[in-house]
Design a protein around this motif. Structure first.
Motif, PDB file in Angstrom:
ATOM      1  N   GLN A 204     -45.007   5.597 -38.807  1.00  0.00           N
ATOM      2  CA  GLN A 204     -43.885   4.844 -39.146  1.00  0.00           C
ATOM      3  C   GLN A 204     -43.073   4.166 -37.747  1.00  0.00           C
ATOM      4  N   ILE A 205     -42.846   5.307 -37.010  1.00  0.00           N
ATOM      5  CA  ILE A 205     -42.357   5.058 -35.784  1.00  0.00           C
ATOM      6  C   ILE A 205     -42.777   3.810 -34.954  1.00  0.00           C
ATOM      7  N   ARG A 206     -44.367   4.096 -35.098  1.00  0.00           N
ATOM      8  CA  ARG A 206     -45.077   3.039 -34.461  1.00  0.00           C
ATOM      9  C   ARG A 206     -44.801   1.571 -34.925  1.00  0.00           C
ATOM     10  N   GLU A 207     -44.405   1.489 -36.237  1.00  0.00           N
ATOM     11  CA  GLU A 207     -44.289   0.079 -36.655  1.00  0.00           C
ATOM     12  C   GLU A 207     -42.775  -0.118 -36.442  1.00  0.00           C
ATOM     13  N   HIS A 208     -41.938   0.756 -36.546  1.00  0.00           N
ATOM     14  CA  HIS A 208     -40.684   0.415 -36.012  1.00  0.00           C
ATOM     15  C   HIS A 208     -40.767  -0.034 -34.527  1.00  0.00           C
TER      16      HIS A 208
END
Ligand code: AMP
Ligand code: MG
Length: 330
Positions: free
Chosen positions: A168-172
């Motif tokens: 999810q952090i990668r997507e952010h």
């Protein structure tokens, strides 16, 4: 100089990294989370994703009475959020894939042993047997936005939630045009792209027989995730025996199969996380066979007697740096 760069970026649409890395540290899911990322001219205002982490913590933190997981564990049937449903579904996929070595329904067993808590203990065999009745992942059903399970069954998503969080952090970051970053959730590592100078990220593999910060070797990685499960992460010792936090759901005891750690490298951090826990519990032979069979998945196994086994895709990118370990093959 700064304004010249800015003008050139406008003209050429260039996304040169602004040189200094940004480092952010916070706590979530009972873990220290550290992100290092490079902003580009396109992403000057990218935040470190603290709000994303806080959201995930509010879903899956087992120890917070305010979390969604805490609420679900007290009911036989609960409406759940889409993210919650997604992670339960994925965890059941891994339970099926690994013949139950990955078991998201071990909450009652984890609580019984209390490993990592202030009062861990070795339960009586009778208690273990009784508790295992409440640890059947086959009894968890997802039904139109609800999780349904026996009341006594408690979910524990500790073996997969950090990987989900890293993804999810990668997507952010992606969304904010950050292309180069290391996301580290207590050893659950995801690298985005490569280093700004075009070289691979160099990530140490923890020596499981020694203190944190001592490595067996280095992996050269680009745009992937690397997650380790080891018997040194949470444990207590009694009469010279180590009781750690990776449980074999068939016996109700910590998996005791000669492995010290398993590191999995694959693009999805959720998968790397679920698989590292699974392969540890499956043991060297079965775990190695599964890792070799899965496309785009590599693994590194370290045994208690100091042997390291690599799946074929790691042979070119793992550099052994510690001579108390030996590279071996099955
Ligand atoms: P990890 O560090 O990702 O390997 O996850 C370890 C955590 O996963 C433990 O602290 C437990 O909360 C949970 N866990 C332990 N054994 C299992 C298992 N066999 N399957 C799934 N989760 C487990
Ligand atoms: Mg895991």
């Amino acid at each position: 100089m700064g304004s010249l760069f800015f003008v050139l970026s406008l003209i050429f649409g260039c996304k040169e990294p602004l040189q200094k890395p940004i480092r952010v540290e916070s706590m979530a899911l009972d873990t220290v989370c550290q992100f290092t990322f490079y902003r580009t001219s396109d992403s000057q205002h990218a935040s470190g994703g603290e709000d994303v982490l806080a959201h995930i913590d509010s879903l899956f933190n087992r120890h917070s009475q305010d979390s969604e997981l805490y609420r679900v564990n007290r009911e036989a049937s609960s409406r759940v959020s889409p993210d919650f449903q997604f992670l339960v579904e994925r965890s059941l996929d891994f339970a099926r894939l690994t013949g139950g070595a990955f078991n998201p329904a071990l909450g009652a067993l984890v609580d019984l042993w209390g490993i990592g808590s202030e009062a861990p203990r070795i339960p009586d065999p009778g208690e273990i047997e009784k508790t295992l009745d409440n640890c059947r992942w086959e009894g968890i059903i997802i039904d139109e936005g609800s999780v349904v399970k026996p009341l006594e069954t408690r979910l524990d998503l500790g073996g997969i939630a950090k990987g989900f969080a890293a993804d999810q952090i990668r997507e952010h970051f992606k969304h904010n045009s950050v292309e180069s970053a290391i996301i580290n959730l207590g050893g659950n590592v995801l690298v985005m792209g490569e280093k700004p100078d075009g070289s691979a990220w160099k990530i140490g593999v923890q020596n499981p027989h020694s203190n944190r910060g001592d490595y067996v070797g280095i992996l050269h990685l680009r745009d992937t995730s690397m997650v380790t499960s080891g018997n040194y992460e949470r444990y207590f010792e009694e009469r010279g025996i180590r009781y750690h936090h990776l449980f074999d759901g068939r016996t109700g005891y910590p998996a005791n199969n000669g492995l010290s750690s398993v590191t999995v490298i694959t693009r999805s951090s959720l998968e790397a996380d679920a698989l590292s826990t699974s392969l540890f519990v499956m043991g060297l032979d079965k775990g190695f066979a599964l890792a070799s069979h899965l496309d785009g998945t590599e693994a590194l196994f370290i045994t208690e007697d100091g042997n390291i086994y690599l799946t074929s895709g790691l042979e070119e990118i793992f550099y052994l740096s510690n001579d108390s370990f030996t590279l071996s093959s099955l």
